[in-house]
Design a protein around this motif. Structure first.
Motif, PDB file in Angstrom:
ATOM      1  N   ARG A   1      40.586  42.909  37.354  1.00  0.00           N
ATOM      2  CA  ARG A   1      40.806  41.855  38.455  1.00  0.00           C
ATOM      3  C   ARG A   1      39.985  42.280  39.665  1.00  0.00           C
ATOM      4  NH1 ARG A   1      46.004  39.766  38.156  1.00  0.00           N
ATOM      5  NH2 ARG A   1      46.331  39.664  35.976  1.00  0.00           N
ATOM      6  N   ALA A   2      39.634  43.564  39.777  1.00  0.00           N
ATOM      7  CA  ALA A   2      38.933  44.007  40.865  1.00  0.00           C
ATOM      8  C   ALA A   2      37.599  43.705  40.762  1.00  0.00           C
ATOM      9  CB  ALA A   2      39.230  45.414  41.235  1.00  0.00           C
ATOM     10  N   LEU A   3      37.147  43.683  39.639  1.00  0.00           N
ATOM     11  CA  LEU A   3      35.627  43.759  39.250  1.00  0.00           C
ATOM     12  C   LEU A   3      35.314  42.144  39.528  1.00  0.00           C
ATOM     13  CD1 LEU A   3      35.176  45.851  36.310  1.00  0.00           C
ATOM     14  CD2 LEU A   3      34.145  46.100  38.582  1.00  0.00           C
ATOM     15  N   ALA A   4      36.259  41.245  39.219  1.00  0.00           N
ATOM     16  CA  ALA A   4      36.063  39.981  39.111  1.00  0.00           C
ATOM     17  C   ALA A   4      36.342  39.310  40.709  1.00  0.00           C
ATOM     18  CB  ALA A   4      36.864  39.234  37.981  1.00  0.00           C
ATOM     19  N   GLY A   5      37.068  40.299  41.565  1.00  0.00           N
ATOM     20  CA  GLY A   5      37.546  39.600  42.875  1.00  0.00           C
ATOM     21  C   GLY A   5      38.834  38.797  42.905  1.00  0.00           C
ATOM     22  N   VAL A   6      39.823  39.117  41.925  1.00  0.00           N
ATOM     23  CA  VAL A   6      40.924  38.467  41.916  1.00  0.00           C
ATOM     24  C   VAL A   6      42.130  39.010  42.353  1.00  0.00           C
ATOM     25  CG1 VAL A   6      40.210  36.525  40.470  1.00  0.00           C
ATOM     26  CG2 VAL A   6      41.249  38.305  39.365  1.00  0.00           C
ATOM     27  N   GLY A   7      41.954  40.186  42.769  1.00  0.00           N
ATOM     28  CA  GLY A   7      43.149  40.877  43.573  1.00  0.00           C
ATOM     29  C   GLY A   7      44.186  41.351  42.546  1.00  0.00           C
ATOM     30  N   ASP A   8      45.452  41.242  43.074  1.00  0.00           N
ATOM     31  CA  ASP A   8      46.673  41.498  42.160  1.00  0.00           C
ATOM     32  C   ASP A   8      47.611  40.163  41.811  1.00  0.00           C
ATOM     33  OD1 ASP A   8      47.571  40.851  44.580  1.00  0.00           O
ATOM     34  OD2 ASP A   8      49.149  42.345  44.845  1.00  0.00           O
ATOM     35  N   GLU A   9      46.585  39.166  41.815  1.00  0.00           N
ATOM     36  CA  GLU A   9      47.418  37.998  41.364  1.00  0.00           C
ATOM     37  C   GLU A   9      47.987  37.816  39.893  1.00  0.00           C
ATOM     38  OE1 GLU A   9      44.062  35.255  41.858  1.00  0.00           O
ATOM     39  OE2 GLU A   9      44.616  34.553  39.925  1.00  0.00           O
ATOM     40  N   GLU A  10      49.075  37.219  39.897  1.00  0.00           N
ATOM     41  CA  GLU A  10      49.579  36.853  38.684  1.00  0.00           C
ATOM     42  C   GLU A  10      49.672  35.681  38.101  1.00  0.00           C
ATOM     43  OE1 GLU A  10      53.195  38.877  39.352  1.00  0.00           O
ATOM     44  OE2 GLU A  10      52.567  40.988  38.722  1.00  0.00           O
TER      45      GLU A  10
ATOM     46  N   ARG B   1      44.460  32.917  48.870  1.00  0.00           N
ATOM     47  CA  ARG B   1      44.448  34.093  49.789  1.00  0.00           C
ATOM     48  C   ARG B   1      43.613  35.185  48.996  1.00  0.00           C
ATOM     49  NH1 ARG B   1      49.802  35.840  51.829  1.00  0.00           N
ATOM     50  NH2 ARG B   1      49.511  37.346  50.247  1.00  0.00           N
ATOM     51  N   THR B   2      44.020  35.687  48.002  1.00  0.00           N
ATOM     52  CA  THR B   2      43.357  36.655  47.532  1.00  0.00           C
ATOM     53  C   THR B   2      41.941  36.498  46.935  1.00  0.00           C
ATOM     54  OG1 THR B   2      44.123  36.259  45.062  1.00  0.00           O
ATOM     55  CG2 THR B   2      45.470  37.718  46.420  1.00  0.00           C
ATOM     56  N   ARG B   3      41.589  35.202  46.787  1.00  0.00           N
ATOM     57  CA  ARG B   3      40.292  35.162  46.094  1.00  0.00           C
ATOM     58  C   ARG B   3      39.246  34.628  47.194  1.00  0.00           C
ATOM     59  NH1 ARG B   3      40.836  31.259  40.695  1.00  0.00           N
ATOM     60  NH2 ARG B   3      42.923  32.433  39.830  1.00  0.00           N
ATOM     61  N   TRP B   4      39.687  34.028  48.270  1.00  0.00           N
ATOM     62  CA  TRP B   4      38.962  33.538  49.261  1.00  0.00           C
ATOM     63  C   TRP B   4      38.238  34.524  49.936  1.00  0.00           C
ATOM     64  CZ3 TRP B   4      37.917  33.312  54.648  1.00  0.00           C
ATOM     65  CH2 TRP B   4      37.519  31.821  55.081  1.00  0.00           C
ATOM     66  N   VAL B   5      38.604  35.749  50.070  1.00  0.00           N
ATOM     67  CA  VAL B   5      37.938  36.944  50.924  1.00  0.00           C
ATOM     68  C   VAL B   5      36.890  37.230  50.142  1.00  0.00           C
ATOM     69  CG1 VAL B   5      38.282  39.067  51.809  1.00  0.00           C
ATOM     70  CG2 VAL B   5      40.204  37.851  52.106  1.00  0.00           C
ATOM     71  N   TRP B   6      37.140  37.449  48.757  1.00  0.00           N
ATOM     72  CA  TRP B   6      35.974  37.695  47.934  1.00  0.00           C
ATOM     73  C   TRP B   6      34.862  36.865  47.753  1.00  0.00           C
ATOM     74  CZ3 TRP B   6      34.359  41.865  44.919  1.00  0.00           C
ATOM     75  CH2 TRP B   6      33.615  41.425  43.946  1.00  0.00           C
TER      76      TRP B   6
ATOM     77  N   LEU C   1      40.723  23.713  47.321  1.00  0.00           N
ATOM     78  CA  LEU C   1      41.052  23.937  48.708  1.00  0.00           C
ATOM     79  C   LEU C   1      39.771  25.133  49.084  1.00  0.00           C
ATOM     80  CD1 LEU C   1      44.751  24.660  48.437  1.00  0.00           C
ATOM     81  CD2 LEU C   1      43.403  23.184  50.034  1.00  0.00           C
ATOM     82  N   ASN C   2      39.237  25.840  47.990  1.00  0.00           N
ATOM     83  CA  ASN C   2      38.462  26.849  48.507  1.00  0.00           C
ATOM     84  C   ASN C   2      36.829  26.049  48.592  1.00  0.00           C
ATOM     85  OD1 ASN C   2      38.957  29.602  48.382  1.00  0.00           O
ATOM     86  ND2 ASN C   2      39.083  29.660  45.882  1.00  0.00           N
ATOM     87  N   GLY C   3      36.619  25.028  47.620  1.00  0.00           N
ATOM     88  CA  GLY C   3      35.649  24.170  47.716  1.00  0.00           C
ATOM     89  C   GLY C   3      35.534  23.403  49.124  1.00  0.00           C
ATOM     90  N   GLY C   4      36.543  23.219  49.704  1.00  0.00           N
ATOM     91  CA  GLY C   4      36.731  22.258  50.975  1.00  0.00           C
ATOM     92  C   GLY C   4      36.549  23.327  52.040  1.00  0.00           C
TER      93      GLY C   4
END
Lengths: 432, 432
Positions: free
Chosen positions: A246-255, A265-270, B347-350
């Motif tokens: 997940r970390a390598l793809a930038g998706v944090g700890d989401e399930e 939220r987790t993906r936006w920062v990446w 939402l990310n796209g926006g």
């Protein structure tokens, strides 16, 4: 099914394994879950909650009353109880702990006092310990008489009067020993034990390395405080590998059961970090806009160099990140691996330089353009090999998780070097 | 150290765990390894070979004589012996098997006859089985008398006269039962067992789900043929997660000790596929070379749209691939997850459309250009969400490993859609 027909639901759930009950809970919609558990009442085994995603678990427990949760948690093994309670906020935790009998409360609070992701959090506080002078027969008789034993155990521990850990006797050795044998004589005194403050990842690595099924957990004074079993370790191993993917793809700890907003939220920062590096790459292109307006072919071909560099760098980086995680890469072989990556980069660079150079020369009827893109390819694949190995190593040295942070920086390097090498060489050779 | 000083080496290695001996072997240079093992002679425990990388292992065994290997393999548990032999080619295998006593040879050959990566390959053929009418006391006495038992075991199996598997008794239950209790009364008759032909990944999932420590392995007639223990399963879980990380990055099954050429071969093919998709993306750009020569800003900005799409798609794809691997994604929740991914994409796209649009408008003093890149960003992040989920699902449906094949196709979609949307909209609105 959820029409409050308690009898049917009970009959359905009673024979199921807790993992299957966990699946049912996840399959139900969010507002059916609490009624389902309340309907089952005392037939509901809270162990099932250890099998559902964290988001679902926290939400469920917050909706149940503290009394209901306390009642359910009481029946659990201590490691499962800690697992359920640790994700709650302090206030909810206290409310539930307050409803528990003092003995249980103290044991749980002690585990919860250890930092997250340590052996202390994963350990079970019920275990069997006997003095070294007991005989095998005496121990077996003791086990037969005791009613309040842990449900599963694989070893009997041997301790001194100060509760200090001396060794462990696997059950199969205990069974096979003649009754008069003293425990001290059959115990394994290599004393493979973990400190309660050890990181769970290190514990997992030790289990894996020495093929353990359970291990004693001791405090800093070597006193036995718990036991950690392989089923908890299996979950840790799974979780840690998952974390790196997940970390390598930038998706944090989401399930998979997380809501849109948590996922966002987790993906936006990446993506934001990636945007910054993309603008950096764009500004490199901007420096050469004069060349591009003279020769549009440059704009057409430039993404090829950057994209090949990015992919090659991801390959090297992934291998490096995993080798660091499994401790396969360290000071004694880092130069050899670096040399290998540079050789691979040079050979890949050379062969793809030929292919791309030839294709570009034919496409635009310009052999010199083919030469330029080939040279840029070699430069960028060498920079990919260098960045792919040095950036994760640098983060590891700085105690930052290389899996989380490397990706953005590595592709930044290959994008910038790719555009710079190709457009720079082209401006100099073709348009200079 | 390798100056043939056998005494010192022996002293060093004798007290070490096989995992540590394995590390020493890996740390030695390739031509020191065989002398090291020969120096140790009968003091060398071949179990250490199960702890080294496959490349090192195969190379070592090919250099040792078949007699030496046969001698070493004889002492091993059958699952370790199979693990060492399975990577050799048929001829070498036969040579070694021929030197073994008939009983060992038959057991190993039987395991090797099962397909790769099945329970049959991982199982141990030494186990303890008793009839259902035996008492607990009788069983314990039998265990005390037998000298030739497996080194580690956690359960005693109960079988009928036809060797059919009836149930298992965990050692702690056996210990705690009063001596006259019949085995049939304390056995767990849920009969959690695996078929010898089951895939090792399914076995691992079952262990993890039901927190097992060992499980009976049966053939198609339900006859007990072996036992699989959790230490083998831990390795499988580790390996399978590792496989996905590597597949997603296109680095195949390489290990850190592999040679330059092996590494090159596995990575080259992946880069070649990426090159083809890069050329496809370039040809899309080529369609708009007229627009680019009129407005160089398009060339400067276009990689941003493609790169954001690629990163967002990788996020969705990684989550999808892992959810498929852990069986968390199936028919009943696929539409919900698809909806979530589309919402996240929108939402990310926006939000990134706003940021990028504003930045581009300010940079090039052209509000309309900002609007165009913003619109293209939304389109591409929606296509990223769609491709990131549908492409892995399609491969899963076609029985192709989604981790291996998805990456190339997903980035192809986001590159093509990204360039097409941005350059197309720009040509139509700004230059039409």
């Amino acid at each position: 099914i959820e029409a409050a027909d308690a009898r049917t639901v009970e009959a359905l759930a009673a024979d199921l394994h807790e993992a299957d009950v966990g699946d049912i809970i996840e399959a139900l919609s969010a507002d059916e879950r609490v009624p389902f558990i309340q309907l089952l009442g005392e037939h509901f085994d809270f162990t099932a909650l250890t099998e559902v995603d964290e988001t679902v678990r926290v939400q469920l427990i917050e909706e149940l009353s503290p009394e209901e949760v306390a009642e359910g948690v009481r029946e659990l093994d201590s490691d499962d109880a800690v697992y359920i309670l640790e994700d709650l906020d302090d206030e909810d935790q206290e409310e539930i702990l307050a409803k528990l009998p003092a003995v249980d409360r103290m044991a749980l609070r002690r585990s919860l006092d250890f930092p997250e992701e340590t052996a202390g959090r994963r350990m079970q506080t019920d275990f069997i310990a006997v003095p070294p002078f007991w005989t095998a027969g005496q121990t077996i008789d003791y086990l037969r008489d005791q009613k309040d034993l842990p449900e599963e155990f694989y070893e009997v521990f041997v301790i001194d009067p100060g509760f200090r850990f001396l060794g462990a006797v696997a059950l199969n050795r205990l069974l096979r020993a003649p009754r008069p044998t003293r425990m001290a004589d059959i115990m394994n005194d290599e004393r493979q034990r973990v400190l309660a403050t050890d990181d769970q990842e290190d514990v997992a690595r030790m289990f894996e390395r020495y093929n353990l099924v359970s291990a004693a957990v001791v405090d800093e004074a070597e006193r036995l405080v718990g036991v950690i079993t392989v089923d908890d370790v299996v979950d840790v191993i799974q979780a840690e590998a998952e974390e790196d993917i997940r970390a390598l793809a930038g998706v944090g700890d989401e399930e998979i059961s997380d809501s849109v907003f948590y996922t966002l939220r987790t993906r936006w920062v990446w993506l934001l970090f990636n945007l910054l590096t993309a603008f950096l790459a764009s500004s490199v292109i901007g420096m050469f806009s004069g060349s591009i307006s003279k020769m549009v072919a440059l704009a057409v071909l430039m993404p090829i160099v950057a994209s090949m560099g990015g992919n090659a760098a991801t390959q090297t980086m992934t291998v490096t990140v995993r080798a660091l995680a499994t401790r396969d890469l360290d000071a004694h072989n880092v130069w050899r691996i670096f040399g290998r990556e540079l050789s691979v980069g040079l050979l890949n660079g050379g062969s793809f330089a030929l292919i791309v150079g030839l294709a570009a020369a034919l496409w635009f009827q310009d052999p010199l353009l083919g030469g330029v893109i080939g040279a840029a390819m070699i430069v960028n694949l060498l920079s990919a090999a260098t960045a792919g190995i040095l950036i994760p190593l640098a983060f590891e040295r700085l105690d930052i998780d290389p899996a989380v942070a490397s990706g953005v920086f590595v592709t930044m390097v290959t994008d910038v070097v790719g555009f710079l090498a190709f457009l720079g060489l082209a401006s100099w050779i073709l348009l200079g």
